[in-house]
Every structure is written in C-alpha cells, then in structure tokens.
Scaffold this motif. Structure first.
Motif, PDB file in Angstrom:
ATOM      1  N   VAL A   1     -61.212  30.404 -60.456  1.00  0.00           N
ATOM      2  CA  VAL A   1     -60.797  31.277 -59.277  1.00  0.00           C
ATOM      3  C   VAL A   1     -59.641  30.652 -58.596  1.00  0.00           C
ATOM      4  CG1 VAL A   1     -61.510  31.881 -57.008  1.00  0.00           C
ATOM      5  CG2 VAL A   1     -63.127  31.731 -59.077  1.00  0.00           C
ATOM      6  N   ILE A   2     -58.732  31.689 -58.241  1.00  0.00           N
ATOM      7  CA  ILE A   2     -57.542  31.396 -57.543  1.00  0.00           C
ATOM      8  C   ILE A   2     -57.882  31.731 -55.957  1.00  0.00           C
ATOM      9  CG2 ILE A   2     -55.118  31.950 -56.839  1.00  0.00           C
ATOM     10  CD1 ILE A   2     -54.913  32.830 -59.963  1.00  0.00           C
ATOM     11  N   PRO A   3     -58.083  30.638 -55.222  1.00  0.00           N
ATOM     12  CA  PRO A   3     -58.563  31.174 -53.981  1.00  0.00           C
ATOM     13  C   PRO A   3     -57.650  31.454 -52.711  1.00  0.00           C
ATOM     14  CG  PRO A   3     -57.956  28.690 -54.149  1.00  0.00           C
ATOM     15  CD  PRO A   3     -57.598  29.246 -55.636  1.00  0.00           C
ATOM     16  N   ILE A   4     -56.822  32.371 -53.187  1.00  0.00           N
ATOM     17  CA  ILE A   4     -56.046  33.146 -52.523  1.00  0.00           C
ATOM     18  C   ILE A   4     -56.282  34.760 -52.457  1.00  0.00           C
ATOM     19  CG2 ILE A   4     -53.604  33.644 -52.107  1.00  0.00           C
ATOM     20  CD1 ILE A   4     -54.006  30.886 -51.533  1.00  0.00           C
ATOM     21  N   GLU A   5     -56.418  35.385 -51.508  1.00  0.00           N
ATOM     22  CA  GLU A   5     -56.140  36.754 -51.387  1.00  0.00           C
ATOM     23  C   GLU A   5     -54.711  37.327 -51.103  1.00  0.00           C
ATOM     24  OE1 GLU A   5     -58.502  40.580 -48.956  1.00  0.00           O
ATOM     25  OE2 GLU A   5     -58.633  38.406 -48.339  1.00  0.00           O
ATOM     26  N   PHE A   6     -54.446  38.304 -52.143  1.00  0.00           N
ATOM     27  CA  PHE A   6     -52.770  38.760 -52.100  1.00  0.00           C
ATOM     28  C   PHE A   6     -53.098  40.008 -51.326  1.00  0.00           C
ATOM     29  CE2 PHE A   6     -52.564  35.190 -55.011  1.00  0.00           C
ATOM     30  CZ  PHE A   6     -51.466  34.742 -54.670  1.00  0.00           C
ATOM     31  N   VAL A   7     -52.744  39.974 -50.176  1.00  0.00           N
ATOM     32  CA  VAL A   7     -52.772  41.303 -49.153  1.00  0.00           C
ATOM     33  C   VAL A   7     -51.439  41.771 -49.518  1.00  0.00           C
ATOM     34  CG1 VAL A   7     -53.357  42.380 -46.903  1.00  0.00           C
ATOM     35  CG2 VAL A   7     -54.591  40.305 -47.786  1.00  0.00           C
ATOM     36  N   VAL A   8     -51.254  43.238 -49.583  1.00  0.00           N
ATOM     37  CA  VAL A   8     -50.287  44.000 -49.735  1.00  0.00           C
ATOM     38  C   VAL A   8     -50.034  45.031 -48.546  1.00  0.00           C
ATOM     39  CG1 VAL A   8     -48.626  45.421 -51.119  1.00  0.00           C
ATOM     40  CG2 VAL A   8     -50.005  43.637 -52.179  1.00  0.00           C
ATOM     41  N   ARG A   9     -49.310  44.994 -47.713  1.00  0.00           N
ATOM     42  CA  ARG A   9     -49.329  45.505 -46.526  1.00  0.00           C
ATOM     43  C   ARG A   9     -48.225  46.458 -46.277  1.00  0.00           C
ATOM     44  NH1 ARG A   9     -52.921  42.903 -43.182  1.00  0.00           N
ATOM     45  NH2 ARG A   9     -53.271  40.858 -43.624  1.00  0.00           N
ATOM     46  N   GLY A  10     -48.607  47.846 -45.958  1.00  0.00           N
ATOM     47  CA  GLY A  10     -47.393  48.694 -46.044  1.00  0.00           C
ATOM     48  C   GLY A  10     -47.303  49.419 -44.383  1.00  0.00           C
ATOM     49  N   TYR A  11     -48.000  48.804 -43.615  1.00  0.00           N
ATOM     50  CA  TYR A  11     -48.179  49.381 -42.135  1.00  0.00           C
ATOM     51  C   TYR A  11     -48.376  48.035 -41.494  1.00  0.00           C
ATOM     52  CZ  TYR A  11     -48.360  53.922 -43.671  1.00  0.00           C
ATOM     53  OH  TYR A  11     -48.271  55.382 -44.264  1.00  0.00           O
ATOM     54  N   ILE A  12     -47.890  48.045 -40.195  1.00  0.00           N
ATOM     55  CA  ILE A  12     -48.212  46.982 -39.162  1.00  0.00           C
ATOM     56  C   ILE A  12     -49.400  47.422 -38.507  1.00  0.00           C
ATOM     57  CG2 ILE A  12     -46.500  47.723 -37.639  1.00  0.00           C
ATOM     58  CD1 ILE A  12     -46.311  44.797 -36.821  1.00  0.00           C
TER      59      ILE A  12
ATOM     60  N   TRP B   1     -50.723  43.106 -37.174  1.00  0.00           N
ATOM     61  CA  TRP B   1     -50.249  43.530 -35.959  1.00  0.00           C
ATOM     62  C   TRP B   1     -50.888  42.192 -35.217  1.00  0.00           C
ATOM     63  CZ3 TRP B   1     -47.436  45.964 -33.016  1.00  0.00           C
ATOM     64  CH2 TRP B   1     -47.739  46.328 -31.638  1.00  0.00           C
ATOM     65  N   THR B   2     -51.931  41.825 -35.254  1.00  0.00           N
ATOM     66  CA  THR B   2     -52.220  40.575 -34.106  1.00  0.00           C
ATOM     67  C   THR B   2     -51.210  39.515 -34.343  1.00  0.00           C
ATOM     68  OG1 THR B   2     -54.752  41.079 -34.643  1.00  0.00           O
ATOM     69  CG2 THR B   2     -54.027  38.960 -33.933  1.00  0.00           C
ATOM     70  N   ASN B   3     -50.863  39.185 -35.473  1.00  0.00           N
ATOM     71  CA  ASN B   3     -49.814  38.097 -35.494  1.00  0.00           C
ATOM     72  C   ASN B   3     -48.556  38.492 -35.210  1.00  0.00           C
ATOM     73  OD1 ASN B   3     -51.479  35.440 -37.181  1.00  0.00           O
ATOM     74  ND2 ASN B   3     -52.225  37.382 -37.858  1.00  0.00           N
TER      75      ASN B   3
ATOM     76  N   LEU C   1     -41.252  46.734 -33.644  1.00  0.00           N
ATOM     77  CA  LEU C   1     -42.169  47.344 -34.322  1.00  0.00           C
ATOM     78  C   LEU C   1     -43.331  47.558 -33.278  1.00  0.00           C
ATOM     79  CD1 LEU C   1     -42.196  45.269 -37.561  1.00  0.00           C
ATOM     80  CD2 LEU C   1     -40.839  47.434 -37.078  1.00  0.00           C
ATOM     81  N   VAL C   2     -44.033  48.689 -33.667  1.00  0.00           N
ATOM     82  CA  VAL C   2     -45.196  49.521 -33.091  1.00  0.00           C
ATOM     83  C   VAL C   2     -46.329  49.605 -33.864  1.00  0.00           C
ATOM     84  CG1 VAL C   2     -43.650  50.558 -31.283  1.00  0.00           C
ATOM     85  CG2 VAL C   2     -44.558  51.694 -33.315  1.00  0.00           C
ATOM     86  N   LYS C   3     -47.461  49.396 -33.312  1.00  0.00           N
ATOM     87  CA  LYS C   3     -48.692  49.272 -33.889  1.00  0.00           C
ATOM     88  C   LYS C   3     -48.767  50.739 -35.022  1.00  0.00           C
ATOM     89  CE  LYS C   3     -53.679  48.608 -33.680  1.00  0.00           C
ATOM     90  NZ  LYS C   3     -54.963  48.225 -32.946  1.00  0.00           N
ATOM     91  N   ASN C   4     -49.207  50.280 -35.939  1.00  0.00           N
ATOM     92  CA  ASN C   4     -49.726  51.685 -37.049  1.00  0.00           C
ATOM     93  C   ASN C   4     -48.236  51.990 -37.814  1.00  0.00           C
ATOM     94  OD1 ASN C   4     -52.240  51.110 -36.591  1.00  0.00           O
ATOM     95  ND2 ASN C   4     -52.295  52.496 -34.777  1.00  0.00           N
ATOM     96  N   GLN C   5     -47.110  51.456 -37.445  1.00  0.00           N
ATOM     97  CA  GLN C   5     -45.711  51.917 -38.045  1.00  0.00           C
ATOM     98  C   GLN C   5     -45.796  51.582 -39.466  1.00  0.00           C
ATOM     99  OE1 GLN C   5     -42.376  50.299 -35.941  1.00  0.00           O
ATOM    100  NE2 GLN C   5     -41.111  50.660 -37.469  1.00  0.00           N
ATOM    101  N   LYS C   6     -45.296  52.306 -40.258  1.00  0.00           N
ATOM    102  CA  LYS C   6     -44.989  52.011 -41.567  1.00  0.00           C
ATOM    103  C   LYS C   6     -43.800  51.009 -41.813  1.00  0.00           C
ATOM    104  CE  LYS C   6     -44.337  54.510 -46.203  1.00  0.00           C
ATOM    105  NZ  LYS C   6     -44.255  55.531 -46.891  1.00  0.00           N
ATOM    106  N   LEU C   7     -44.100  50.125 -42.628  1.00  0.00           N
ATOM    107  CA  LEU C   7     -42.981  49.086 -42.909  1.00  0.00           C
ATOM    108  C   LEU C   7     -41.876  49.637 -43.915  1.00  0.00           C
ATOM    109  CD1 LEU C   7     -45.390  45.879 -43.487  1.00  0.00           C
ATOM    110  CD2 LEU C   7     -44.067  46.659 -41.255  1.00  0.00           C
TER     111      LEU C   7
END
Length: 177
Positions: free
Chosen positions: A84-95, A104-106, A122-128
């Motif tokens: 197991v690689i103990p990492i989750e690779f999250v791909v984000r397209g929106y903030i 958004w929190t960070n 940047l505004v919440k829910n904006q597409k990156l």
C-alpha cells in the motif's frame, strides 16, 4: 459470505480487511459513513454501493494502471495482496470544499497548498485553469502533503512519484471527457 474463517488484517474508516487462505485480501465495505476523519453513522446499503463504484473504477482504469482487483460480490472485493502507498492523490478541477483538507478551506488560510501556489482572487467553486494534484496521507487523519514532502519522507522515489502523477492525471483527463 462469512469472514469467521478468515484472518482479520485491519479495520479502516469504512472497510474491514481480511487475509484469505490463498494469501489474498478480502475487502469488506461496511455501511459506515465517514466524514471529517470520523464515523458519522451507518447508511444501509452503502457498503454494496461503494463496492459497485470501486469495481467500476478498477475495471475502467486497469488499462492505464494495473491494480489488485480480482472480483467482487455484494459488499466484498477480493484483491491481490500488494504494498500500500499510504497517499491519496486527489485531482482537483475546482476550488471548493469545507473539510480540513479541501482546497477552499486551505486557500482561505494560505495561497500555498500542497506545494502549489494559487493566485489571489479565486472564489469558491471556481474552475481552476488546469487540474492540480493535492496529495494527502491516508490514515486515522488525513494530512496534506507536497510532492517534495513525499520525496523527503521517503514514501516514494522521484520515478514512482512521476509515474503516479502522470497516471492520475491521465485517468482524470481521459475518463472524464
């Protein structure tokens, strides 16, 4: 299916793992609902739905990245044992988001998240402008990491990290069009 004759391996937030006599893993998806790194409640049928979704994605992406999936039934997945690689690779397209690992929190705390600089305004829910990878640890609590921290901690080497980064972006870009 009964798990009484299997060797208990470990309990996660929403899955229980057992070792089979053939040295494979049985992943049992529970009805536990987890959010903010803790169990919230049980949702009847959630384990079966999670198994179906997981099975779909393992099958849909196995031509891009080989995986450990063998077969599934109801809320069970039989898998090959692997490291197991103990990492989750999250791909984000929106903030967006409101958890402690959400973009958004960070963004409201710092413009630098997971080693990526995000511009002012940047505004919440904006597409990156393009998808970004924001890794987190996987465990009792999830912690955001930069690519450099993954290398510095020795979790992966540069070749492994580059392969995984290319692969997750490939999955997102090819499968979600």
């Amino acid at each position: 299916m009964s798990t009484t004759e299997l060797e208990f391996y470990r309990r996660g937030k929403v899955r229980d793992l057992y070792t089979t006599p053939n040295n494979e893993l049985l992943l049992v998806h529970s009805d536990r609902l987890s959010s903010f790194d803790r169990k919230i409640c049980d949702v009847t049928g959630k384990g079966h739905i999670l198994t179906e979704m997981t099975t779909f994605w393992f099958n849909a992406t196995r031509d891009i990245v080989p995986n450990h999936y063998l077969k599934s039934f109801e809320n069970y997945i039989l898998a090959k044992k692997c490291t197991v690689i103990p990492i989750e690779f999250v791909v984000r397209g929106y903030i967006t988001g409101n958890t402690k690992t959400s973009l958004w929190t960070n963004y409201n705390i710092s413009r630098n998240y997971c080693g990526i600089y995000f511009p002012e305004g940047l505004v919440k829910n904006q597409k990156l402008s393009e998808p970004v990878i924001t890794p987190t640890t996987k465990g009792e609590t999830d912690e955001p990491l930069s690519m450099q921290e993954i290398l510095d901690r020795g979790i992966l080497n540069k070749e492994q990290l580059d392969y995984i980064s290319r692969s997750v972006l490939c999955v997102v870009l090819l499968r979600l069009k």
